[in-house]
Design a protein around this motif. Structure first.
Motif, short mmCIF file in Angstrom:
data_model
loop_
_atom_site.label_atom_id
_atom_site.label_comp_id
_atom_site.label_asym_id
_atom_site.label_seq_id
_atom_site.Cartn_x
_atom_site.Cartn_y
_atom_site.Cartn_z
N VAL A 127 -29.01 -14.25 108.15
CA VAL A 127 -29.29 -14.40 109.57
C VAL A 127 -28.18 -15.22 110.23
O VAL A 127 -27.42 -15.92 109.57
CB VAL A 127 -30.64 -15.11 109.83
N VAL A 161 -36.73 -16.08 117.36
CA VAL A 161 -36.42 -15.15 116.27
C VAL A 161 -36.41 -13.73 116.81
O VAL A 161 -37.35 -13.30 117.48
CB VAL A 161 -37.46 -15.26 115.13
N ARG A 215 -38.78 -11.25 109.86
CA ARG A 215 -39.51 -11.98 110.91
C ARG A 215 -40.37 -13.09 110.31
O ARG A 215 -40.51 -14.16 110.90
CB ARG A 215 -40.32 -11.01 111.76
N ILE A 248 -32.40 -17.43 116.28
CA ILE A 248 -32.28 -16.98 114.90
C ILE A 248 -32.22 -15.47 114.95
O ILE A 248 -33.21 -14.79 115.26
CB ILE A 248 -33.48 -17.45 114.05
N GLY A 301 -37.80 -15.74 109.30
CA GLY A 301 -37.30 -16.37 110.52
C GLY A 301 -38.31 -17.32 111.13
O GLY A 301 -37.95 -18.38 111.65
N ALA A 307 -37.84 -21.13 112.15
CA ALA A 307 -38.14 -21.57 113.51
C ALA A 307 -39.19 -22.68 113.55
O ALA A 307 -39.25 -23.44 114.53
CB ALA A 307 -38.62 -20.39 114.36
#
Length: 440
Positions: free
Chosen positions: A394, A366, A352, A334, A355, A359
């Protein structure tokens, strides 16, 4: 071309050991004309030089790049002083029934552009209260009167006044997902197909699908590079490894070296990739030169307001709406902005966190380009939608680098056994986050 951690290299090597995909072992040498992945010890600078020299340089690991080609390519590498070794097959073994494929499919079941077009038409007809199909532009071949295709999108929502109307001020937040801008990345279009069906067919019975479509507009472009996908599909059970579009007006390129990399052609921070026309990352003669790029950017500008300043360090505000995923393969990553620079984006902390939620479903790594694929990328679609419009954007790199479900051409059964189960939840998370992605 990419830097991977040693732990990820170990996983990739395990995939090689386990794959005897063409009736041989990982150490067996391929037939002279069979393209495979060669592992080539190289620095990042050497990998970039190989790319500019016209080699098909792909995902790498620590201190090496993977180059696609047959024995002739390996011989060229050796003549330049490199030491290529066999890494993995490109083509995965097909089940016996794949020799008799249904109409509008190839390589075990992957759908052609025509099949995707018919699918969007069928969904819009079957669900008029949920689905609206749009033509957002034309492929390069169609603009030249050489056949080609319209580029098509579908908007899915439980329609109320003002929904799915190509408006930046429509009331619902939007999640935009696009696939197969790199034509040979076969699994990505299939994931878009399944996402459309999950929402449209599931609205009546699935509480999550209903919740998404009651509150959110979901926009999908399942085939972003239709001319390229036509070239890939023309190989049948031996798909052609076309990455770029079909624009053949530059250079003396032949075969699958023709075209412009549409994911290096966007207008935001264009110009940092290859100027070599036959390179796989050839960025084109100017920013947004290709009709496919123009169509995708026009759609994004039509549905998302401009929510970010013009400086690299201007963050999207916490009140910004909209999520975007551009699907690629391969890598199990990602990738968060920025792509054009090693600097992190001004929304890095929020990215983050978002992400990590993606995830939680697919288990992907990530990080920024440098933390995942290991190289900068200019003129990309996700940098454009984030950089110009402030949309939380993303890249997903779907699937591993080796084995039956690895590479550009995974066995078709991997879509339902692995890729869709892993990514369905991540897509749901992205749709639910569209109202406030920077407040996750």
């Amino acid at each position: 071309m990419a830097s991977r951690s040693l732990s990820r290299l170990a996983l990739a090597a395990t995939g090689v050991v386990l794959s005897a995909l063409l009736g041989g072992t990982a150490a067996a040498q391929p037939a002279a004309d069979t393209p495979v992945f060669w592992r080539v010890p190289a620095t990042a600078a050497q990998a970039h030089a190989l790319e500019n020299a016209g080699f098909d340089v792909e995902e790498g690991d620590a201190g090496a790049a993977y180059v696609v080609g047959g024995q002739a390519v390996a011989n060229r590498l050796r003549a330049l002083g490199y030491r290529p070794s066999f890494f993995d097959t490109v083509y995965k073994e097909l089940p016996a029934q794949a020799n008799s494929l249904a109409a509008d499919t190839f390589y075990g079941g992957y759908r052609t552009v025509t099949a995707h077009e018919n699918h969007l038409t069928a969904v819009a007809a079957a669900h008029p209260d949920l689905a609206t199909k749009y033509t957002i532009g034309q492929s390069w071949k169609k603009t030249k009167g050489q056949g080609g295709h319209d580029i098509q999108a579908i908007c899915l929502t439980k329609k109320q006044t003002g929904d799915c109307t190509l408006s930046t001020s429509s009331p619902k937040p939007k999640f935009f997902i696009m696939a197969q801008i790199h034509a040979r990345e076969l699994s990505t279009g299939e994931l878009a197909w399944r996402w459309i069906d999950y929402l449209a067919d599931g609205y009546a019975t699935d509480a999550t699908a209903k919740s998404i479509l009651d509150t959110t507009e979901v926009w999908v472009v399942p085939i972003s590079n239709p001319d390229g996908v036509d070239i890939v599909a023309s190989g049948g059970n031996s798909p052609k490894l076309q990455r770029k579009n079909a624009d053949n007006t530059r250079g003396s390129c032949t075969g699958t070296n023709i075209g412009i990399d549409l994911n290096r052609n966007s207008t935001f921070k264009w110009g940092g990739d290859s100027n070599s026309a036959c390179a796989e990352t050839y960025q084109g003669v100017s920013a947004g030169s290709e009709p496919e790029t123009q169509a995708l950017e026009k759609l994004a500008r039509a549905i998302f307001p401009d929510q970010r300043g013009t400086g690299n360090n201007d963050p999207a505000p916490t009140t910004a709406k909209g999520t975007m995923i551009t699907l690629h393969s391969y890598g199990n990553d990602i990738i968060i902005p920025w792509g054009f620079t090693q600097a992190t984006s001004p929304n890095d902390t929020q990215y983050r966190k978002l992400g990590a939620k993606y995830a939680a479903s697919n288990g992907y790594l990530v990080g920024t380009n440098e933390e995942t694929v290991g190289y900068d990328t200019s003129g990309t679609t996700d940098d454009f939608t984030y950089g110009e419009l402030g949309v939380a954007s993303v890249t997903f790199e779907v699937g591993g680098s080796s084995g039956t479900c690895g590479g550009f051409l995974p066995r078709y059964t991997c879509v339902d056994s692995t890729f869709w189960p892993k990514n369905k939840g991540a897509f749901i998370t992205a749709a639910k986050a569209a109202a406030a992605p920077y407040q996750q």
